[in-house]
Design a protein around this motif. Structure first.
Motif, PDB file in Angstrom:
ATOM      1  N   TYR A  15       0.810  -1.218   0.000  1.00 60.15           N
ATOM      2  CA  TYR A  15       0.000   0.000   0.000  1.00 60.15           C
ATOM      3  C   TYR A  15       0.848   1.276   0.000  1.00 60.15           C
ATOM      4  CZ  TYR A  15      -3.550   3.414   1.309  1.00 60.15           C
ATOM      5  OH  TYR A  15      -4.357   4.516   1.360  1.00 60.15           O
ATOM      6  N   GLN A  18       1.943   1.946  -3.450  1.00 64.37           N
ATOM      7  CA  GLN A  18       0.820   2.430  -4.248  1.00 64.37           C
ATOM      8  C   GLN A  18       0.601   3.924  -3.997  1.00 64.37           C
ATOM      9  OE1 GLN A  18      -2.968   2.237  -2.686  1.00 64.37           O
ATOM     10  NE2 GLN A  18      -4.016   1.701  -4.571  1.00 64.37           N
ATOM     11  N   ARG A  22       0.813   7.000  -6.800  1.00 66.51           N
ATOM     12  CA  ARG A  22      -0.286   7.950  -6.988  1.00 66.51           C
ATOM     13  C   ARG A  22       0.192   9.384  -6.794  1.00 66.51           C
ATOM     14  NH1 ARG A  22      -4.690   5.225  -3.148  1.00 66.51           N
ATOM     15  NH2 ARG A  22      -5.475   7.339  -3.087  1.00 66.51           N
ATOM     16  N   HIS A  47      -8.683  -2.055  -3.843  1.00 63.26           N
ATOM     17  CA  HIS A  47      -7.467  -1.565  -4.496  1.00 63.26           C
ATOM     18  C   HIS A  47      -6.791  -2.672  -5.287  1.00 63.26           C
ATOM     19  CE1 HIS A  47      -7.914   2.104  -2.210  1.00 63.26           C
ATOM     20  NE2 HIS A  47      -8.302   1.307  -1.225  1.00 63.26           N
ATOM     21  N   VAL A  49      -3.397  -3.523  -7.938  1.00 64.44           N
ATOM     22  CA  VAL A  49      -2.072  -3.056  -8.318  1.00 64.44           C
ATOM     23  C   VAL A  49      -1.428  -4.006  -9.317  1.00 64.44           C
ATOM     24  CG1 VAL A  49      -1.668  -1.811  -6.146  1.00 64.44           C
ATOM     25  CG2 VAL A  49      -0.970  -4.203  -6.338  1.00 64.44           C
ATOM     26  N   VAL A  56       5.175  -1.406  -6.852  1.00 59.54           N
ATOM     27  CA  VAL A  56       3.902  -1.153  -7.521  1.00 59.54           C
ATOM     28  C   VAL A  56       4.176  -0.245  -8.721  1.00 59.54           C
ATOM     29  CG1 VAL A  56       1.631  -0.065  -7.310  1.00 59.54           C
ATOM     30  CG2 VAL A  56       2.527  -1.459  -5.437  1.00 59.54           C
ATOM     31  N   CYS A  59      -1.718   1.241 -10.473  1.00 58.95           N
ATOM     32  CA  CYS A  59      -2.738   1.056  -9.439  1.00 58.95           C
ATOM     33  C   CYS A  59      -4.055   1.667  -9.884  1.00 58.95           C
ATOM     34  CB  CYS A  59      -2.291   1.682  -8.123  1.00 58.95           C
ATOM     35  SG  CYS A  59      -1.996   3.458  -8.204  1.00 58.95           S
TER      36      CYS A  59
END
Length: 144
Positions: A15, A18, A22, A47, A49, A56, A59
């Motif tokens: 996470y 990710q 972003r 979520h 990915v 990642v 995503c």
């Protein structure tokens, strides 16, 4: 290059990667930063990915909006890996999850430069262009 597609939870070790992607692709170019509201909203979504090694590289999130409807948000692909099919594969993976979970439609607000990408994924424009986060967007929808 092996790319694995996965669904992750917000407590996943992937996470934070990710979130960084972003930030780099979606927020920093327009002078925005990850907010507490962004993190709170993430807890409401599912979520997905694309992972290369432990990184990642793409995503997307799907968020319930009503009976049978999901909102696609925060689609990002690492700039060096754009236009080689990773985003398309990831969207198809997320849509398969949505179908399996009995959702009938996905809606999104596409930044206008991304409209062609979403059209190639089967989404259709609906309505007039509008401004969101200081950029032109258009609503797009797809029936699953």
């Amino acid at each position: 290059m092996t790319i694995d597609l996965r669904q992750i939870e917000i407590n996943s070790p992937l996470y934070p990667s990710q979130q960084r992607l972003r930030d780099e692709v979606l927020r920093k170019p327009i002078g925005r930063e990850l907010s507490a509201a962004d993190i709170d909203r993430d807890s409401l979504g599912s979520h997905f990915v694309a992972v290369r090694g432990d990184e990642v590289v793409a995503c997307v999130g799907l968020y319930p909006e009503g009976e049978g409807l999901l909102r696609l948000r925060q689609m990002a692909v690492a700039p060096a890996l754009q236009a080689i099919g990773i985003g398309t594969r990831l969207i198809a993976f997320a849509e398969d999850w949505a179908r399996h979970n009995k959702f009938a439609k996905i809606e999104l607000h596409a930044r206008t430069p991304a409209v062609g990408f979403y059209e190639r994924c089967g989404y259709a424009c609906d309505g007039e262009e509008f401004e969101e986060v200081g950029l032109p967007h258009i609503v797009m929808r797809k029936r699953l």
